[in-house]
Scaffold this motif. Structure first.
Motif, short mmCIF file in Angstrom:
data_model
loop_
_atom_site.label_atom_id
_atom_site.label_comp_id
_atom_site.label_asym_id
_atom_site.label_seq_id
_atom_site.Cartn_x
_atom_site.Cartn_y
_atom_site.Cartn_z
N ASN A 44 -2.30 5.11 2.39
CA ASN A 44 -2.13 5.31 1.41
C ASN A 44 -2.47 5.91 0.47
O ASN A 44 -2.95 6.02 -0.85
CB ASN A 44 -2.33 3.75 0.93
N SER A 50 0.49 -1.27 0.11
CA SER A 50 0.05 -0.87 -0.22
C SER A 50 0.74 1.33 0.13
O SER A 50 0.76 2.05 -0.76
CB SER A 50 -1.08 0.51 1.15
N ALA A 88 1.12 4.07 -2.76
CA ALA A 88 0.78 5.68 -3.03
C ALA A 88 2.31 6.41 -3.27
O ALA A 88 2.51 7.28 -4.57
CB ALA A 88 1.09 5.68 -1.47
#
Ligand SMILES: O=C(O)CCCC[C@@H]1SC[C@@H]2NC(=O)N[C@@H]21
Length: 246
Positions: free
Chosen positions: A107, A80, A84
């Motif tokens: 994220n 995650s 991001a």
């Protein structure tokens, strides 16, 4: 197209419409070969975290990367942060606006302080990880009651119009680059990069889990990816929560 080009060995599937790219990933999981990016120009039943619906008006970005990953769940969950960081990099590469985007644990990518995107991790089968990414490129969905961050879209905030496939062609190599760093060096460089770009470090935060609320100062993200808050009751490491800025 990113200067790096499409990651070798990855497949790309572009659909005009589907219910949800997460559902599409789930249907494909049993026969999955190579890592595959599934992009849909329209989702009729997009889904968000914690069972929430995700609506993406026409022109927005909706895609899922599905791949086999034989790793323990705690390591899978670190994707995650990878997602991001990759999304932030792709947006900066295409907009040349490095200061407009900030990361929000765990994220989210914020644009001018609003919610630009959503990232959802699911495991649609043993050893398979699906990472769904939605980005408000052209239109913002209706804000949900009680939403922590107002939805914003790239076009109205910046005047820049990106196409979903254009974003995918930058995002896929950016994801591959950060994923290689995670596999090679572990979470250290990912954690450092995330802390460098995260919003509200050193400032007050509210973290709500399904059952509890914590208020404190955002001290750091620990080696397992948990949010570390200094609260009046002491230091708390929180593995999963929704974040609010008081
Ligand atoms: O709640 C969130 O913030 C996460 C939203 C994730 C939305 C994306 S859009 C592409 C993929 N398909 C879905 O149905 N959901 C994810």
């Amino acid at each position: 197209m990113s200067s790096e080009g499409w990651p070798p060995g990855h497949e790309k599937l572009v659909l005009e419409e589907t219910d949800s790219t997460m559902m599409e990933a789930q249907r494909r999981a049993p026969s999955l070969g190579s890592p595959t990016w599934i992009l849909a120009h329209r989702q009729t039943a997009g889904r968000g975290r914690r069972g929430r619906a995700w609506t993406d008006p026409a022109g927005n970005f909706a895609a899922t990367l599905i791949q086999r990953m034989d790793e323990p769940p705690a390591k899978l969950a670190l994707r995650s942060f990878v997602a991001a960081l990759a999304l932030r990099d792709a947006l900066v590469e295409l907009t040349h606006l490095p200061d407009a985007f900030a990361l929000k644990w765990p994220n989210d990518v914020l644009l001018n302080g609003g919610k630009l995107s959503g990232i959802l991790l699911e495991s649609p089968g043993a050893g398979v990880l699906a990472i769904g990414i939605g980005v408000n490129l052209r239109a913002s969905p209706e804000p949900e009651p009680g939403a922590a961050f107002p939805p914003v879209n790239l076009r109205s905030e910046t005047g820049i119009t990106l196409g979903p496939e254009q974003l995918l062609d930058s995002l896929a190599p950016a994801f591959a680059r950060w994923d290689t760093r995670l596999r090679t060096y572990g979470f250290g460089p990912i954690r450092t990069a995330f802390l460098n770009g995260v919003a509200r470090l050193g400032q007050p935060l509210i973290a709500r889990t399904l059952t509890e609320e914590f208020r404190g100062t955002f001290e750091t993200i620990d080696e397992s990816g948990s949010l570390v808050l200094v609260t009046p009751e002491g230091r708390r490491a929180i593995p999963a929560a929704d974040i609010f800025f008081p």
